[in-house]
Motif scaffolding. Structure first.
Motif, PDB file in Angstrom:
ATOM      1  N   LEU A   8       1.425  47.423   9.488  1.00 22.66           N
ATOM      2  CA  LEU A   8       0.733  46.291   8.764  1.00 22.66           C
ATOM      3  C   LEU A   8      -0.187  45.519  10.053  1.00 22.66           C
ATOM      4  N   VAL A   9       0.508  45.264  11.079  1.00 20.96           N
ATOM      5  CA  VAL A   9      -0.180  44.788  12.254  1.00 20.96           C
ATOM      6  C   VAL A   9      -1.134  45.830  12.783  1.00 20.96           C
ATOM      7  N   GLU A  10      -0.999  47.296  12.594  1.00 21.66           N
ATOM      8  CA  GLU A  10      -1.854  48.080  13.206  1.00 21.66           C
ATOM      9  C   GLU A  10      -3.128  48.422  12.283  1.00 21.66           C
ATOM     10  N   LEU A  11      -2.791  48.040  10.817  1.00 22.05           N
ATOM     11  CA  LEU A  11      -3.841  48.073  10.016  1.00 22.05           C
ATOM     12  C   LEU A  11      -4.750  47.022  10.389  1.00 22.05           C
ATOM     13  N   LEU A  12      -4.326  45.773  10.566  1.00 25.08           N
ATOM     14  CA  LEU A  12      -5.125  44.441  10.709  1.00 25.08           C
ATOM     15  C   LEU A  12      -5.850  44.831  12.096  1.00 25.08           C
ATOM     16  N   ARG A  13      -5.132  45.269  13.159  1.00 23.92           N
ATOM     17  CA  ARG A  13      -5.809  45.405  14.366  1.00 23.92           C
ATOM     18  C   ARG A  13      -7.123  46.566  14.261  1.00 23.92           C
ATOM     19  N   GLN A  14      -6.878  47.357  13.575  1.00 23.02           N
ATOM     20  CA  GLN A  14      -7.999  48.530  13.197  1.00 23.02           C
ATOM     21  C   GLN A  14      -9.014  47.527  12.251  1.00 23.02           C
ATOM     22  N   LEU A  15      -8.799  47.000  11.456  1.00 25.37           N
ATOM     23  CA  LEU A  15      -9.834  46.261  10.775  1.00 25.37           C
ATOM     24  C   LEU A  15     -10.530  45.257  11.585  1.00 25.37           C
ATOM     25  N   MET A  16      -9.776  44.411  12.576  1.00 26.50           N
ATOM     26  CA  MET A  16     -10.405  43.328  13.310  1.00 26.50           C
ATOM     27  C   MET A  16     -11.262  44.259  14.328  1.00 26.50           C
ATOM     28  N   GLU A  17     -10.875  45.652  14.841  1.00 21.32           N
ATOM     29  CA  GLU A  17     -11.688  46.349  15.656  1.00 21.32           C
ATOM     30  C   GLU A  17     -13.081  46.605  15.099  1.00 21.32           C
ATOM     31  N   ARG A  18     -13.058  47.149  13.982  1.00 21.51           N
ATOM     32  CA  ARG A  18     -14.249  47.558  13.049  1.00 21.51           C
ATOM     33  C   ARG A  18     -15.073  46.477  12.899  1.00 21.51           C
ATOM     34  N   GLN A  19     -14.525  45.099  12.586  1.00 25.57           N
ATOM     35  CA  GLN A  19     -15.279  44.076  12.431  1.00 25.57           C
ATOM     36  C   GLN A  19     -16.016  43.660  13.653  1.00 25.57           C
ATOM     37  N   ALA A  20     -15.419  43.709  14.790  1.00 19.93           N
ATOM     38  CA  ALA A  20     -15.934  43.429  15.859  1.00 19.93           C
ATOM     39  C   ALA A  20     -17.166  44.492  16.147  1.00 19.93           C
ATOM     40  N   LEU A  21     -16.977  45.795  16.074  1.00 23.28           N
ATOM     41  CA  LEU A  21     -17.898  46.656  16.386  1.00 23.28           C
ATOM     42  C   LEU A  21     -19.212  46.349  15.461  1.00 23.28           C
ATOM     43  N   ARG A  22     -18.960  46.083  14.236  1.00 26.73           N
ATOM     44  CA  ARG A  22     -20.011  45.529  13.331  1.00 26.73           C
ATOM     45  C   ARG A  22     -20.844  44.421  13.927  1.00 26.73           C
ATOM     46  N   ARG A  23     -19.996  43.377  14.286  1.00 24.22           N
ATOM     47  CA  ARG A  23     -20.805  42.115  14.817  1.00 24.22           C
ATOM     48  C   ARG A  23     -21.381  42.464  16.183  1.00 24.22           C
ATOM     49  N   LEU A  24     -20.960  43.348  16.945  1.00 28.90           N
ATOM     50  CA  LEU A  24     -21.492  43.838  18.260  1.00 28.90           C
ATOM     51  C   LEU A  24     -22.901  44.578  18.185  1.00 28.90           C
ATOM     52  N   ASP A  25     -22.775  45.560  16.925  1.00 31.75           N
ATOM     53  CA  ASP A  25     -23.957  46.184  16.447  1.00 31.75           C
ATOM     54  C   ASP A  25     -25.272  45.305  16.142  1.00 31.75           C
ATOM     55  N   VAL A  26     -24.750  44.101  15.289  1.00 31.87           N
ATOM     56  CA  VAL A  26     -25.676  43.301  14.995  1.00 31.87           C
ATOM     57  C   VAL A  26     -26.234  42.602  16.083  1.00 31.87           C
ATOM     58  N   GLY A  27     -25.378  42.307  17.240  1.00 32.57           N
ATOM     59  CA  GLY A  27     -25.777  41.209  18.035  1.00 32.57           C
ATOM     60  C   GLY A  27     -25.197  39.930  18.009  1.00 32.57           C
ATOM     61  N   ASP A  28     -24.347  39.736  17.026  1.00 28.58           N
ATOM     62  CA  ASP A  28     -23.781  38.414  16.830  1.00 28.58           C
ATOM     63  C   ASP A  28     -22.571  37.929  17.545  1.00 28.58           C
ATOM     64  N   LEU A  29     -22.461  38.503  18.741  1.00 24.63           N
ATOM     65  CA  LEU A  29     -21.377  37.802  19.536  1.00 24.63           C
ATOM     66  C   LEU A  29     -22.044  37.913  21.008  1.00 24.63           C
ATOM     67  N   SER A  30     -21.770  36.573  21.730  1.00 27.87           N
ATOM     68  CA  SER A  30     -22.283  36.560  23.100  1.00 27.87           C
ATOM     69  C   SER A  30     -21.550  37.351  24.131  1.00 27.87           C
ATOM     70  N   ASP A  31     -21.940  37.451  25.299  1.00 26.79           N
ATOM     71  CA  ASP A  31     -21.061  38.395  26.043  1.00 26.79           C
ATOM     72  C   ASP A  31     -19.726  37.842  26.305  1.00 26.79           C
ATOM     73  N   GLU A  32     -19.649  36.464  26.582  1.00 27.16           N
ATOM     74  CA  GLU A  32     -18.017  36.005  26.595  1.00 27.16           C
ATOM     75  C   GLU A  32     -17.489  36.458  25.390  1.00 27.16           C
ATOM     76  N   GLN A  33     -17.910  36.195  24.294  1.00 26.68           N
ATOM     77  CA  GLN A  33     -17.203  36.727  22.993  1.00 26.68           C
ATOM     78  C   GLN A  33     -16.830  38.061  23.184  1.00 26.68           C
ATOM     79  N   VAL A  34     -17.585  38.979  23.707  1.00 24.20           N
ATOM     80  CA  VAL A  34     -17.423  40.290  23.418  1.00 24.20           C
ATOM     81  C   VAL A  34     -16.338  40.761  24.606  1.00 24.20           C
ATOM     82  N   GLU A  35     -16.260  39.953  25.551  1.00 22.93           N
ATOM     83  CA  GLU A  35     -15.161  40.298  26.697  1.00 22.93           C
ATOM     84  C   GLU A  35     -14.004  39.721  26.104  1.00 22.93           C
ATOM     85  N   GLN A  36     -14.021  38.750  25.651  1.00 25.21           N
ATOM     86  CA  GLN A  36     -12.837  38.103  25.229  1.00 25.21           C
ATOM     87  C   GLN A  36     -12.270  38.753  24.144  1.00 25.21           C
TER      88      GLN A  36
END
Length: 86
Positions: A19-47
């Motif tokens: 379950l933790v791995e499933l949530l980690r994969q979902l968070m990673e996909r969401q982060a990639l989507r937000r990164l693609d749209v430019g929705d994250l600052s450089d600091e947020q991307v690094e963090q």
């Protein structure tokens, strides 16, 4: 039914880690989507990158500690297929 305490503990740990791995994969996909749209600052991307890497490392440590492989976490959901993406 296997009532061996060690087997039950290992199965429970495998379920929780799956379950933790499933949530980690979902968070990673969401982060990639937000990164693609430019929705994250450089600091947020690094963090976010650091956090996901630390979580992945901790998951590997726990799998090793309990003698589990990534395949052990990929629970078969029958007609729905495996829990985790390949």
């Amino acid at each position: 039914m296997d009532l061996d305490p060690e087997s039950v503990e290992r199965s429970l740990v495998a379920l929780v880690l799956a379950l933790v791995e499933l949530l980690r994969q979902l968070m990673e996909r969401q982060a990639l989507r937000r990164l693609d749209v430019g929705d994250l600052s450089d600091e947020q991307v690094e963090q976010l990158g650091s956090t996901l890497m630390a979580l992945e490392q901790k998951m590997a440590e726990l799998q090793e500690h309990f003698g589990l492989t990534p395949e052990d976490l990929n629970i078969d959901l029958g007609p729905l297929g495996p829990l985790l993406a390949e």
